[in-house]
Design a protein around this motif. Sequence first.
Motif, PDB file in Angstrom:
ATOM      1  N   SER A  84      52.336  29.110  49.935  1.00 17.85           N
ATOM      2  CA  SER A  84      53.572  28.560  50.474  1.00 17.85           C
ATOM      3  C   SER A  84      54.520  28.205  49.339  1.00 17.85           C
ATOM      4  CB  SER A  84      53.262  27.315  51.307  1.00 17.85           C
ATOM      5  OG  SER A  84      54.445  26.689  51.732  1.00 17.85           O
ATOM      6  N   LEU A  85      55.836  28.308  49.622  1.00 12.73           N
ATOM      7  CA  LEU A  85      56.814  27.831  48.631  1.00 12.73           C
ATOM      8  C   LEU A  85      56.756  26.315  48.507  1.00 12.73           C
ATOM      9  CD1 LEU A  85      60.038  29.945  49.259  1.00 12.73           C
ATOM     10  CD2 LEU A  85      58.482  30.073  47.331  1.00 12.73           C
ATOM     11  N   ASN A  86      56.373  25.651  49.584  1.00  5.84           N
ATOM     12  CA  ASN A  86      56.239  24.202  49.594  1.00  5.84           C
ATOM     13  C   ASN A  86      54.880  23.845  49.003  1.00  5.84           C
ATOM     14  OD1 ASN A  86      55.943  21.490  50.187  1.00  5.84           O
ATOM     15  ND2 ASN A  86      56.743  21.663  52.258  1.00  5.84           N
ATOM     16  N   GLY A  87      54.885  23.150  47.880  1.00  9.89           N
ATOM     17  CA  GLY A  87      53.652  22.803  47.181  1.00  9.89           C
ATOM     18  C   GLY A  87      52.701  21.959  48.001  1.00  9.89           C
ATOM     19  N   ASP A  88      53.226  21.179  48.961  1.00 11.59           N
ATOM     20  CA  ASP A  88      52.371  20.344  49.803  1.00 11.59           C
ATOM     21  C   ASP A  88      51.528  21.173  50.769  1.00 11.59           C
ATOM     22  OD1 ASP A  88      53.535  18.164  48.578  1.00 11.59           O
ATOM     23  OD2 ASP A  88      55.003  17.844  50.172  1.00 11.59           O
ATOM     24  N   GLN A  89      51.955  22.417  51.023  1.00 16.82           N
ATOM     25  CA  GLN A  89      51.245  23.265  51.975  1.00 16.82           C
ATOM     26  C   GLN A  89      50.376  24.320  51.292  1.00 16.82           C
ATOM     27  OE1 GLN A  89      54.571  24.752  54.155  1.00 16.82           O
ATOM     28  NE2 GLN A  89      54.931  22.818  55.191  1.00 16.82           N
ATOM     29  N   ALA A  90      50.444  24.393  49.983  1.00 13.45           N
ATOM     30  CA  ALA A  90      49.649  25.374  49.239  1.00 13.45           C
ATOM     31  C   ALA A  90      48.187  24.926  49.230  1.00 13.45           C
ATOM     32  CB  ALA A  90      50.176  25.517  47.818  1.00 13.45           C
ATOM     33  N   PRO A  91      47.254  25.857  49.113  1.00 10.65           N
ATOM     34  CA  PRO A  91      45.841  25.477  49.062  1.00 10.65           C
ATOM     35  C   PRO A  91      45.541  24.651  47.820  1.00 10.65           C
ATOM     36  CG  PRO A  91      46.105  27.884  49.028  1.00 10.65           C
ATOM     37  CD  PRO A  91      47.454  27.284  49.047  1.00 10.65           C
ATOM     38  N   SER A  92      44.589  23.750  47.957  1.00  9.72           N
ATOM     39  CA  SER A  92      44.169  22.928  46.825  1.00  9.72           C
ATOM     40  C   SER A  92      42.664  23.073  46.643  1.00  9.72           C
ATOM     41  CB  SER A  92      44.548  21.458  47.062  1.00  9.72           C
ATOM     42  OG  SER A  92      43.931  20.985  48.246  1.00  9.72           O
ATOM     43  N   THR A  93      42.175  22.650  45.494  1.00  4.63           N
ATOM     44  CA  THR A  93      40.749  22.746  45.191  1.00  4.63           C
ATOM     45  C   THR A  93      40.118  21.367  45.336  1.00  4.63           C
ATOM     46  OG1 THR A  93      41.261  24.509  43.628  1.00  4.63           O
ATOM     47  CG2 THR A  93      39.078  23.511  43.469  1.00  4.63           C
ATOM     48  N   ASN A  94      39.049  21.318  46.112  1.00  5.69           N
ATOM     49  CA  ASN A  94      38.319  20.069  46.302  1.00  5.69           C
ATOM     50  C   ASN A  94      37.496  19.751  45.055  1.00  5.69           C
ATOM     51  OD1 ASN A  94      39.260  19.773  48.944  1.00  5.69           O
ATOM     52  ND2 ASN A  94      37.594  21.027  49.759  1.00  5.69           N
ATOM     53  N   ALA A  95      36.904  18.558  45.006  1.00  7.28           N
ATOM     54  CA  ALA A  95      36.092  18.127  43.865  1.00  7.28           C
ATOM     55  C   ALA A  95      34.869  19.027  43.682  1.00  7.28           C
ATOM     56  CB  ALA A  95      35.652  16.681  44.053  1.00  7.28           C
ATOM     57  N   ASP A  96      34.341  19.571  44.782  1.00  6.83           N
ATOM     58  CA  ASP A  96      33.160  20.431  44.676  1.00  6.83           C
ATOM     59  C   ASP A  96      33.514  21.880  44.349  1.00  6.83           C
ATOM     60  OD1 ASP A  96      34.284  21.211  47.050  1.00  6.83           O
ATOM     61  OD2 ASP A  96      32.461  20.964  48.256  1.00  6.83           O
ATOM     62  N   GLY A  97      34.792  22.170  44.139  1.00  6.57           N
ATOM     63  CA  GLY A  97      35.221  23.515  43.768  1.00  6.57           C
ATOM     64  C   GLY A  97      35.632  24.387  44.944  1.00  6.57           C
ATOM     65  N   SER A  98      35.421  23.897  46.172  1.00  9.48           N
ATOM     66  CA  SER A  98      35.830  24.684  47.340  1.00  9.48           C
ATOM     67  C   SER A  98      37.327  24.505  47.581  1.00  9.48           C
ATOM     68  CB  SER A  98      35.039  24.243  48.579  1.00  9.48           C
ATOM     69  OG  SER A  98      35.347  22.894  48.890  1.00  9.48           O
ATOM     70  N   LYS A  99      37.901  25.455  48.309  1.00  6.63           N
ATOM     71  CA  LYS A  99      39.337  25.396  48.581  1.00  6.63           C
ATOM     72  C   LYS A  99      39.600  24.634  49.867  1.00  6.63           C
ATOM     73  CE  LYS A  99      41.484  28.959  46.024  1.00  6.63           C
ATOM     74  NZ  LYS A  99      42.686  29.695  45.953  1.00  6.63           N
TER      75      LYS A  99
END
Length: 182
Positions: free
Chosen positions: A102-117
């Motif tokens: 997404s162009l909106n950074g709040d909607q882009a995927p993030s990485t969890n602490a365990d490495g999963s998306k």
Amino acid sequence: MRTPNLFNSFRARLIFLLVALLGLTLGVQYYVNVRSVRRNAHMLVEQEQAIMAGVALGVNSLSSREYLDTMQKEAKQPLLDQQAGRVKNVMVVDGDGNIQDSLNGDQAPSTNADGSKHFVRVKDVNLPPLNSAVELAESAPLPEGMSTATHLVAGDPGAFYFPVETTKGRWYIIVVLGSANT
């Protein structure tokens, strides 16, 4: 030379005045209509260009390892500029309704602490009325949260989706447009 009595009568002058006012009114209405047609045609061309720029950016992101916000900066496309352009957001959504980019950074995927998306779901995003950018003969069900609009008003904010067949199934590129007046 004398003018005929017909032009000297009050009724004839009144009719002449009413005919002149009718002609003036029709002329003004015609002028306003011509300006509206030109403005609407310009707005439609601008909207089509904005949609195509957003779709092109989304399609390019499918085969690229870069995120949309990085690609937007490199594209130097004025229609995609947040301040000047009509395109407010471009999202790449998979068949399950997860926003992959997404162009909106709040909607882009993030990485969890365990490495999963961690993906934001399209149903959790407040979208303007959604409409298909293309008409397809087959109509596959849309992911949850991607419902189509029943009534669109020209110039109002809207979102257009474009289905893309990938090796991972059908994905969707959603181009969110702002109001034509902004």
